[in-house]
Design a protein around this motif. Structure first.
Motif, PDB file in Angstrom:
ATOM      1  N   UNK A 103      33.099   3.298 -58.945  1.00 41.21           N
ATOM      2  CA  UNK A 103      33.977   2.438 -58.141  1.00 41.21           C
ATOM      3  C   UNK A 103      34.383   1.219 -58.970  1.00 41.21           C
ATOM      4  N   UNK A 104      35.669   1.171 -59.330  1.00 41.35           N
ATOM      5  CA  UNK A 104      36.224  -0.005 -59.997  1.00 41.35           C
ATOM      6  C   UNK A 104      36.902  -0.867 -58.939  1.00 41.35           C
ATOM      7  N   UNK A 105      36.943  -2.180 -59.156  1.00 40.87           N
ATOM      8  CA  UNK A 105      37.508  -3.069 -58.142  1.00 40.87           C
ATOM      9  C   UNK A 105      38.609  -3.940 -58.733  1.00 40.87           C
ATOM     10  N   UNK A 106      39.544  -4.290 -57.880  1.00 46.53           N
ATOM     11  CA  UNK A 106      40.593  -5.256 -58.200  1.00 46.53           C
ATOM     12  C   UNK A 106      40.704  -6.198 -57.018  1.00 46.53           C
TER      13      UNK A 106
ATOM     14  N   UNK B 222      40.785   9.192 -59.097  1.00 42.37           N
ATOM     15  CA  UNK B 222      40.889  10.269 -58.116  1.00 42.37           C
ATOM     16  C   UNK B 222      41.416   9.747 -56.786  1.00 42.37           C
ATOM     17  N   UNK B 223      41.024   8.526 -56.459  1.00 43.63           N
ATOM     18  CA  UNK B 223      41.393   7.950 -55.170  1.00 43.63           C
ATOM     19  C   UNK B 223      41.538   6.439 -55.303  1.00 43.63           C
ATOM     20  N   UNK B 224      42.507   5.865 -54.596  1.00 41.74           N
ATOM     21  CA  UNK B 224      42.688   4.415 -54.547  1.00 41.74           C
ATOM     22  C   UNK B 224      42.621   3.951 -53.096  1.00 41.74           C
ATOM     23  N   UNK B 225      41.810   2.935 -52.862  1.00 38.81           N
ATOM     24  CA  UNK B 225      41.694   2.306 -51.547  1.00 38.81           C
ATOM     25  C   UNK B 225      42.447   0.988 -51.625  1.00 38.81           C
ATOM     26  N   UNK B 226      43.516   0.861 -50.855  1.00 37.65           N
ATOM     27  CA  UNK B 226      44.434  -0.265 -51.032  1.00 37.65           C
ATOM     28  C   UNK B 226      44.572  -1.064 -49.743  1.00 37.65           C
ATOM     29  N   UNK B 227      44.265  -2.368 -49.840  1.00 41.65           N
ATOM     30  CA  UNK B 227      44.535  -3.294 -48.739  1.00 41.65           C
ATOM     31  C   UNK B 227      46.007  -3.728 -48.843  1.00 41.65           C
ATOM     32  N   UNK B 228      46.680  -3.855 -47.722  1.00 38.65           N
ATOM     33  CA  UNK B 228      48.089  -4.251 -47.743  1.00 38.65           C
ATOM     34  C   UNK B 228      48.235  -5.718 -48.111  1.00 38.65           C
ATOM     35  N   UNK B 229      47.421  -6.577 -47.496  1.00 34.20           N
ATOM     36  CA  UNK B 229      47.553  -8.026 -47.714  1.00 34.20           C
ATOM     37  C   UNK B 229      46.560  -8.477 -48.780  1.00 34.20           C
ATOM     38  N   UNK B 230      47.031  -8.584 -50.015  1.00 35.56           N
ATOM     39  CA  UNK B 230      46.201  -9.022 -51.134  1.00 35.56           C
ATOM     40  C   UNK B 230      46.889 -10.191 -51.825  1.00 35.56           C
TER      41      UNK B 230
ATOM     42  N   UNK C  79      45.079  -5.236 -59.966  1.00 34.04           N
ATOM     43  CA  UNK C  79      45.333  -3.853 -59.564  1.00 34.04           C
ATOM     44  C   UNK C  79      46.404  -3.219 -60.451  1.00 34.04           C
ATOM     45  N   UNK C  80      47.487  -3.954 -60.708  1.00 37.12           N
ATOM     46  CA  UNK C  80      48.556  -3.457 -61.588  1.00 37.12           C
ATOM     47  C   UNK C  80      48.009  -3.084 -62.959  1.00 37.12           C
TER      48      UNK C  80
ATOM     49  N   UNK D 184      39.378   3.478 -57.263  1.00 40.77           N
ATOM     50  CA  UNK D 184      39.814   2.092 -57.441  1.00 40.77           C
ATOM     51  C   UNK D 184      39.893   1.446 -56.063  1.00 40.77           C
ATOM     52  N   UNK D 185      39.125   0.371 -55.876  1.00 39.58           N
ATOM     53  CA  UNK D 185      39.108  -0.371 -54.613  1.00 39.58           C
ATOM     54  C   UNK D 185      39.882  -1.671 -54.802  1.00 39.58           C
ATOM     55  N   UNK D 186      40.978  -1.821 -54.070  1.00 37.01           N
ATOM     56  CA  UNK D 186      41.815  -3.023 -54.151  1.00 37.01           C
ATOM     57  C   UNK D 186      41.635  -3.798 -52.855  1.00 37.01           C
ATOM     58  N   UNK D 187      40.811  -4.830 -52.931  1.00 39.14           N
ATOM     59  CA  UNK D 187      40.384  -5.566 -51.728  1.00 39.14           C
ATOM     60  C   UNK D 187      39.977  -6.973 -52.140  1.00 39.14           C
ATOM     61  N   UNK D 188      40.491  -7.981 -51.409  1.00 39.12           N
ATOM     62  CA  UNK D 188      40.211  -9.370 -51.796  1.00 39.12           C
ATOM     63  C   UNK D 188      39.035  -9.988 -51.046  1.00 39.12           C
ATOM     64  N   UNK D 189      38.541  -9.353 -50.001  1.00 39.81           N
ATOM     65  CA  UNK D 189      37.410  -9.901 -49.262  1.00 39.81           C
ATOM     66  C   UNK D 189      36.107  -9.524 -49.978  1.00 39.81           C
TER      67      UNK D 189
END
Length: 226
Positions: A27-30, A46-54, A36-37, A4-9
């Motif tokens: 790869x799923x995106x939010x 298996x893995x989440x890639x999380x940006x702090x400022x979203x 993301x919630x 899960x990729x959590x990224x606004x750019x």
């Protein structure tokens, strides 16, 4: 591997997705906190890639939620906020790694692989179970030191079964792991039977013990003990 990729750019989001998917990943995106919630509540990763400022919230609050739910997913923070306080706080909340922007995509890929190995296989670069040997970096499988020619889905199935030894895994869980959110649109999971049957046949042809057992009406069990 399901990520899960959590990224606004948009540009970075697309670059990461396009780089990781040819490696055999789902790869799923939010794009924001709310998306993301919703995904974290509905699906396993298996893995989440999380940006702090979203938008609509903070990636740090997402990490708190993930830890409260005791989810198994590994967490890598990817953020331009590179202050020491943010890094320390994110790791203290339970994140497994922190990669400041800008970063090289091959490095991100290597960190994801290393994290999943640590989570599921004690960090080994070579996964061994009795006569089965898996080389994740090469996506190769050997049985009794003889190469097994598996499709991408068969390889992912085997790795998923090995990470969940002696657990009953439902067909819906397998479909979600291998096809991501698209699994929601499937009318049935008959195709799972075909993939498992082919994987089992290929392993047995190399002299592998028969570890794959069908739990009728439920799913499968990679059974390694009586």
């Amino acid at each position: 591997m399901k990520i899960l990729l959590i990224e606004d750019e948009p540009e970075l989001r697309n670059s990461i997705k396009q780089y990781l998917e040819p490696e055999g990943n789902i790869v799923e995106v939010a794009c924001d906190f709310v998306q993301a919630e919703q995904k974290i509540a509905l699906y396993d990763y298996d893995c989440m890639l999380i940006d702090i400022t979203i938008p609509k919230g903070s990636g740090l609050d997402l990490i708190k939620q993930i830890k409260r739910k005791h989810l198994k997913a590994g967490i890598i923070i990817i953020s331009a906020k590179n202050s020491l306080d943010d890094k320390v706080y994110g790791l203290d909340l339970g994140a497994d790694d922190y990669l400041p922007k800008p970063f090289y995509l091959p490095e991100l890929n290597s960190r994801i692989k290393a994290l999943v190995r640590r989570k599921n296989f004690d960090g080994d670069t070579e996964i061994n179970f009795n006569e089965i040997k898996v080389l994740p970096d090469e996506r190769r499988v050997l049985v009794n030191n003889d190469y097994v020619n598996l499709t991408i889905k068969e390889y992912d199935l085997l790795l998923y079964f090995m990470a969940n030894k002696n657990r009953v895994v439902s067909k819906s869980a397998l479909a979600e792991h291998l096809w991501g959110d698209n699994a929601d649109g499937f009318n049935n999971y008959d195709f799972i039977y075909t993939h498992v049957k082919n994987l089992r046949k290929k392993l047995l042809s190399k002299g592998c013990e028969d570890y794959l057992h069908t739990i009728y009406g439920i799913g499968y069990n990679f059974k390694t003990c009586e």
